[in-house]
Design an enzyme around this catalytic site. Structure first.
Site, PDB file in Angstrom:
ATOM      1  CB  ALA A  10       4.260  -3.024  -9.313  1.00 50.22           C
ATOM      2  NE  ARG A  15       1.985  11.726  -4.152  1.00 50.04           N
ATOM      3  CZ  ARG A  15       1.286  11.510  -3.039  1.00 50.04           C
ATOM      4  NH1 ARG A  15       1.272  12.418  -2.081  1.00 50.04           N
ATOM      5  NH2 ARG A  15       0.627  10.383  -2.885  1.00 50.04           N
ATOM      6  CD  GLN A  75       0.745  -4.614 -11.203  1.00 50.75           C
ATOM      7  OE1 GLN A  75       1.441  -3.983 -10.409  1.00 50.75           O
ATOM      8  NE2 GLN A  75      -0.572  -4.499 -11.252  1.00 50.75           N
ATOM      9  CB  SER A 389      52.592   9.226  21.371  1.00 48.76           C
ATOM     10  OG  SER A 389      51.937   8.974  22.587  1.00 48.76           O
TER      11      SER A 389
HETATM   12  C1  UD1 Z   1      -4.988   1.893  -1.782  1.00 47.27           C
HETATM   13  C2  UD1 Z   1      -6.362   1.293  -1.451  1.00 47.27           C
HETATM   14  C3  UD1 Z   1      -7.093   2.237  -0.496  1.00 47.27           C
HETATM   15  C4  UD1 Z   1      -6.275   2.455   0.751  1.00 47.27           C
HETATM   16  C5  UD1 Z   1      -4.898   2.961   0.388  1.00 47.27           C
HETATM   17  C6  UD1 Z   1      -4.009   2.962   1.624  1.00 47.27           C
HETATM   18  C7  UD1 Z   1      -7.101   0.045  -3.413  1.00 47.27           C
HETATM   19  C8  UD1 Z   1      -7.961   0.081  -4.624  1.00 47.27           C
HETATM   20  N1  UD1 Z   1      -7.110   1.145  -2.680  1.00 47.27           N
HETATM   21  O1  UD1 Z   1      -5.228   3.097  -2.490  1.00 47.27           O
HETATM   22  O2  UD1 Z   1      -8.349   1.689  -0.134  1.00 47.27           O
HETATM   23  O3  UD1 Z   1      -6.923   3.372   1.623  1.00 47.27           O
HETATM   24  O4  UD1 Z   1      -4.249   2.096  -0.581  1.00 47.27           O
HETATM   25  O5  UD1 Z   1      -2.795   3.568   1.324  1.00 47.27           O
HETATM   26  O6  UD1 Z   1      -6.479  -0.953  -3.130  1.00 47.27           O
HETATM   27  N2  UD1 Z   1       0.503  -1.142  -6.542  1.00 47.27           N
HETATM   28  C9  UD1 Z   1       1.054  -2.053  -7.395  1.00 47.27           C
HETATM   29  N3  UD1 Z   1       0.498  -2.244  -8.620  1.00 47.27           N
HETATM   30  C10 UD1 Z   1      -0.610  -1.585  -9.016  1.00 47.27           C
HETATM   31  C11 UD1 Z   1      -1.180  -0.637  -8.134  1.00 47.27           C
HETATM   32  C12 UD1 Z   1      -0.611  -0.456  -6.905  1.00 47.27           C
HETATM   33  O7  UD1 Z   1       2.059  -2.686  -7.062  1.00 47.27           O
HETATM   34  O8  UD1 Z   1      -1.052  -1.824 -10.124  1.00 47.27           O
HETATM   35  C13 UD1 Z   1       1.108  -0.922  -5.232  1.00 47.27           C
HETATM   36  C14 UD1 Z   1       1.643   0.475  -5.076  1.00 47.27           C
HETATM   37  O9  UD1 Z   1       3.012   0.522  -5.422  1.00 47.27           O
HETATM   38  C15 UD1 Z   1       1.447   0.736  -3.593  1.00 47.27           C
HETATM   39  C16 UD1 Z   1       0.213  -0.076  -3.249  1.00 47.27           C
HETATM   40  O10 UD1 Z   1       0.111  -1.058  -4.241  1.00 47.27           O
HETATM   41  O11 UD1 Z   1       2.502   0.256  -2.814  1.00 47.27           O
HETATM   42  C17 UD1 Z   1      -1.035   0.760  -3.167  1.00 47.27           C
HETATM   43  O12 UD1 Z   1      -1.251   1.393  -4.380  1.00 47.27           O
HETATM   44  P1  UD1 Z   1      -1.718   2.906  -4.467  1.00 47.27           P
HETATM   45  O13 UD1 Z   1      -1.804   3.291  -5.872  1.00 47.27           O
HETATM   46  O14 UD1 Z   1      -0.922   3.743  -3.546  1.00 47.27           O
HETATM   47  O15 UD1 Z   1      -3.194   2.778  -3.887  1.00 47.27           O
HETATM   48  P2  UD1 Z   1      -4.087   3.913  -3.281  1.00 47.27           P
HETATM   49  O16 UD1 Z   1      -4.771   4.617  -4.379  1.00 47.27           O
HETATM   50  O17 UD1 Z   1      -3.314   4.710  -2.320  1.00 47.27           O
END
Ligand code: UD1
Ligand code: MG
Length: 452
Positions: A10, A15, A75, A389
């Site tokens: 979601a 970036r 979501q 050819s």
């Molecule tokens: C998350 C983990 C962290 C881990 C890291 C690895 C949590 C709280 N933290 O952090 O421990 O080391 O990934 O990369 O889980 N996403 C949704 N909906 C949301 C939020 C996120 O679909 O509401 C998806 C994002 O698109 C992504 C993934 O979940 O694919 C992870 O979300 P991201 O925001 O990157 O989490 P991090 O802060 O990196």
């Protein structure tokens, strides 16, 4: 134990600086999301639920294009990873078994790793987390383990104490738990933390509070590589190529310069095939055993049969079907065409929307004129036919079995079996004319220079 997989997709991926949702960016000709779905399929997931948000419609469509059975949930606000997984609850109420959570932007989680996690689940761990030793732990969540190696908690970097920040064992994001247990734990997750988000990672501590054991399984950092930027995307492609080149070599294929060969996510190469330098595979290519793909060839959507030789400098486009022992040589383009067993198209030709019979020989510079500006038409070339050819075959047209065309002919009508078709101006030799013409031109030039 049956397994369902929930893929989180979601997030916006700002970036990437792109109009395309992040998970739809390609690695090796497949969206990142499809790579994650392949991981899910590798453990025979009975159900795949994709959580979409930003660009949800396109993401859902891509998921279902790859697997029509994929369940898409939305979501609408990104309130954190726990909240994201919660959106899959309804789609899994009737599912009894383990749920594995993957990220749509983390494409390379291997079957063996997921199986080790599922094994840990069957050995009694309530929540199993995939961790890795991070070279730069940075903003990853830290895995807090106890003296016996059990998992006590996951602490997000933003919320960690200095001692916890010193931990190098980090959370990949992949988590596995029993379906009912997972959603019960998620219901208890709050957002009282530095990000005001519902952290999926909190379920570890919640499970431990109930007295349940949790475990961490580890894999290499490369496997958990996530994509957040274009440079990550390029690095992911490089990592994919490195892995697949090694696998292809391991399967008994010869490559002289593997570092210059680029595979797609679904390339199949049979054993004892040889792939020379600088070959690029687009999607949906199968190369059978013993085939030779020579240098600088580009193949997509095609099938190369045993002992066929393609290239150097050949281009096989979608629908090219190259028969056993056939030859497709330099600067030849084949599209939606069958090249029969042992047939040869060796030089500088375009063969599109065509059937070329077994053992036919297509001379240099042959063109199938398949397109009239609106419609595509078919060219059929019989068995053992010999196309002179520089023949232009104006489709729809058929050249019969054992028939021939004279060089430079423009063939607009069918050629019967065994017939020879010649369609070009008849040659006339004018004795001495070349010399006379040349002398006249030289004299004209001399006269012109004198005037100056
Ligand atoms: C998350 C983990 C962290 C881990 C890291 C690895 C949590 C709280 N933290 O952090 O421990 O080391 O990934 O990369 O889980 N996403 C949704 N909906 C949301 C939020 C996120 O679909 O509401 C998806 C994002 O698109 C992504 C993934 O979940 O694919 C992870 O979300 P991201 O925001 O990157 O989490 P991090 O802060 O990196
Ligand atoms: Mg992240």
């Amino acid at each position: 134990m049956p397994v369902a997989v929930v893929i989180l997709a979601a997030g916006q991926g700002s970036r990437m600086k792109s109009n395309l949702p992040k998970v739809l960016h390609h690695v090796a000709h497949a969206p990142l999301l499809v790579h994650a779905m392949q991981s899910a399929q590798s453990i025979e997931a009975e159900r795949i639920v994709v959580v979409t948000g930003h660009g949800g419609e396109a993401v859902g469509a891509a998921a279902q294009a790859y697997d029509p059975d994929a369940v898409i949930v939305t979501q609408s606000e990104q309130l954190g990873t726990a909240h994201a997984v919660q959106q899959a609850a309804d789609a899994l109420t009737d599912f009894d078994g383990d749920v594995v959570v993957l990220y749509g932007d983390t494409p390379f989680i291997q079957e063996d790793t997921l199986r080790r996690m599922l094994d840990a689940r069957s050995n009694g761990s309530s929540v199993v987390v995939l961790g890795f030793e991070a070279a730069e732990p940075g903003r990853y969540g830290r895995l807090v383990t106890d003296a016996d190696g059990g998992l006590d908690a996951i602490v997000e970097a933003k919320d960690a104490t200095p001692e916890q920040l010193a931990i190098t064992l980090c959370n990949s994001g992949v988590i596995c738990a029993d379906r009912a247990e997972l959603f019960a734990l998620i219901d208890a997750v709050g957002n009282d933390n530095a990000s005001r988000e519902y952290y999926l990672t909190d379920i570890v501590e919640l499970a431990r509070d109930k007295g349940d054991g949790c475990a961490a399984i580890t894999c290499s950092e490369a496997e958990t590589m996530g994509v957040n930027s274009r440079s990550d995307l390029a690095a992911a492609d490089a990592a994919f190529q490195a892995r697949v080149r090694a696998e292809v070599l391991e399967n008994g294929v010869t490559m002289h310069a593997p570092g210059t060969v680029f595979f797609a996510y679904d390339t199949h190469v049979g054993r004892d095939a040889v792939i020379e330098a600088n070959v690029v595979f687009g999607p949906a290519v199968t190369v059978e055993s013993g085939a030779l793909i020579r240098a600088f060839s580009h193949l997509e959507g095609c099938h190369v049969s045993q002992e066929a030789v393609v290239g150097p400098y050949a281009r096989l486009r979608p629908g090219a079907e190259i028969g056993n022992g056939a030859r497709v040589g330099n600067f030849v383009e084949i599209k939606s065409a069958t090249i029969g067993e042992g047939a040869k198209v060796n030089h500088l030709s375009y063969v599109g929307d065509a059937d070329v019979g077994d053992a036919a020989n297509i001379g240099a510079g042959t063109i199938t004129c398949n397109y009239d500006g609106v419609f595509k038409h078919k060219t059929v070339i019989g068995k053992r036919a010999f196309i002179g050819s520089n023949t232009a075959l104006v489709a729809p047209v058929r050249v019969g079995d054992d028939a021939m065309t004279g060089s430079g002919s423009v063939i607009t009508e069918d050629v019967p079996d065994e017939a020879m078709a010649i369609s070009r101006a008849k040659q006339a030799n004018k004795p001495g004319l070349a010399l006379r013409l040349m002398n006249r031109l030289k004299a004209a030039k001399a006269a012109k220079n004198k005037d100056k």
